[in-house]
Write an enzyme that holds these catalytic residues in place. Sequence first.
Site, mmCIF file in Angstrom:
data_model
loop_
_atom_site.group_PDB
_atom_site.id
_atom_site.type_symbol
_atom_site.label_atom_id
_atom_site.label_comp_id
_atom_site.label_asym_id
_atom_site.label_seq_id
_atom_site.Cartn_x
_atom_site.Cartn_y
_atom_site.Cartn_z
ATOM 1 N N ASP A 118 0.856 -1.193 0.000
ATOM 2 C CA ASP A 118 0.000 0.000 0.000
ATOM 3 C C ASP A 118 0.889 1.238 0.000
ATOM 4 O O ASP A 118 1.739 1.404 0.881
ATOM 5 C CB ASP A 118 -0.879 -0.011 1.247
ATOM 6 C CG ASP A 118 -2.009 1.008 1.191
ATOM 7 O OD1 ASP A 118 -1.821 2.080 0.578
ATOM 8 O OD2 ASP A 118 -3.085 0.727 1.750
ATOM 9 N N ASP A 154 4.132 -0.816 -8.716
ATOM 10 C CA ASP A 154 3.758 -0.069 -9.927
ATOM 11 C C ASP A 154 3.656 1.421 -9.615
ATOM 12 O O ASP A 154 3.433 2.226 -10.514
ATOM 13 C CB ASP A 154 2.408 -0.554 -10.449
ATOM 14 C CG ASP A 154 1.281 -0.178 -9.478
ATOM 15 O OD1 ASP A 154 1.379 -0.555 -8.284
ATOM 16 O OD2 ASP A 154 0.329 0.505 -9.893
ATOM 17 N N TYR A 193 -1.438 -8.562 -8.543
ATOM 18 C CA TYR A 193 -1.428 -7.153 -8.928
ATOM 19 C C TYR A 193 -0.480 -6.914 -10.097
ATOM 20 O O TYR A 193 -0.776 -6.147 -11.019
ATOM 21 C CB TYR A 193 -1.001 -6.275 -7.752
ATOM 22 C CG TYR A 193 -2.102 -5.966 -6.777
ATOM 23 C CD1 TYR A 193 -3.247 -5.277 -7.179
ATOM 24 C CD2 TYR A 193 -1.999 -6.336 -5.434
ATOM 25 C CE1 TYR A 193 -4.259 -4.990 -6.276
ATOM 26 C CE2 TYR A 193 -3.008 -6.050 -4.525
ATOM 27 C CZ TYR A 193 -4.137 -5.373 -4.949
ATOM 28 O OH TYR A 193 -5.139 -5.086 -4.062
#
Length: 212
Positions: A118, A154, A193
């Site tokens: 996160d 990312d 992800y």
Amino acid sequence: MRLRHKPWADDYIAESTHIVTPKPFEQKGEWNKVFDESQPLALEIGTGKGQFIAGMAEKNPSVNFIGMERAKSVIVSAIQKVDEAGVKNARLIHENAKDLREMFGSNEVDTIYLNFSDPWPKTRHEKRRLTFHTFLEQYKDVLKPDGEVILKTDNQHLFEYSLVSFSQYGMKLEEVVLDLHALDDETNVMTEYEEKFSNKGQRIYRCIAKFQ
């Protein structure tokens, strides 16, 4: 993204002691005893749905892997992934990384993986980022002297922040990759992800850092 509540998660986790270590604080300094073989130990913080840890355990049978995930509704998917893979060198922990030093002994871990953590983009949440200096202090304690922290993301802001945080803490940057998939690295195991973002054409960043 709001996680869907799974009312059966508690029972499922409790019944999966062959994969989820029920009392991780009691294993401090003795994690290799939960595996069949005493081997180098790798820890993934924020293991998500388990695609990475299951894949890494399959590709690297000479390494023991531990995946840490605090969300019950997510770790149940990781349990299923590890179970389906049939690997003996992967275990999961349902705990929070803020207590890392209470679960792992000094110099016990060889590698720490931070995959698509996160980013906590707001400044007031900086201390929650897994590359904030208080987390780095814990990593230094539990890692072996030549141990590595491997980050994939990312999020460009988190990546740049982490490079600065590593450097300010005196860590050595062994690798900085601005477009991981352009390398065609056969050793890379993608997370859920990572597959999603890569398929959208988004750039994946990776860095490897060591304490000095």
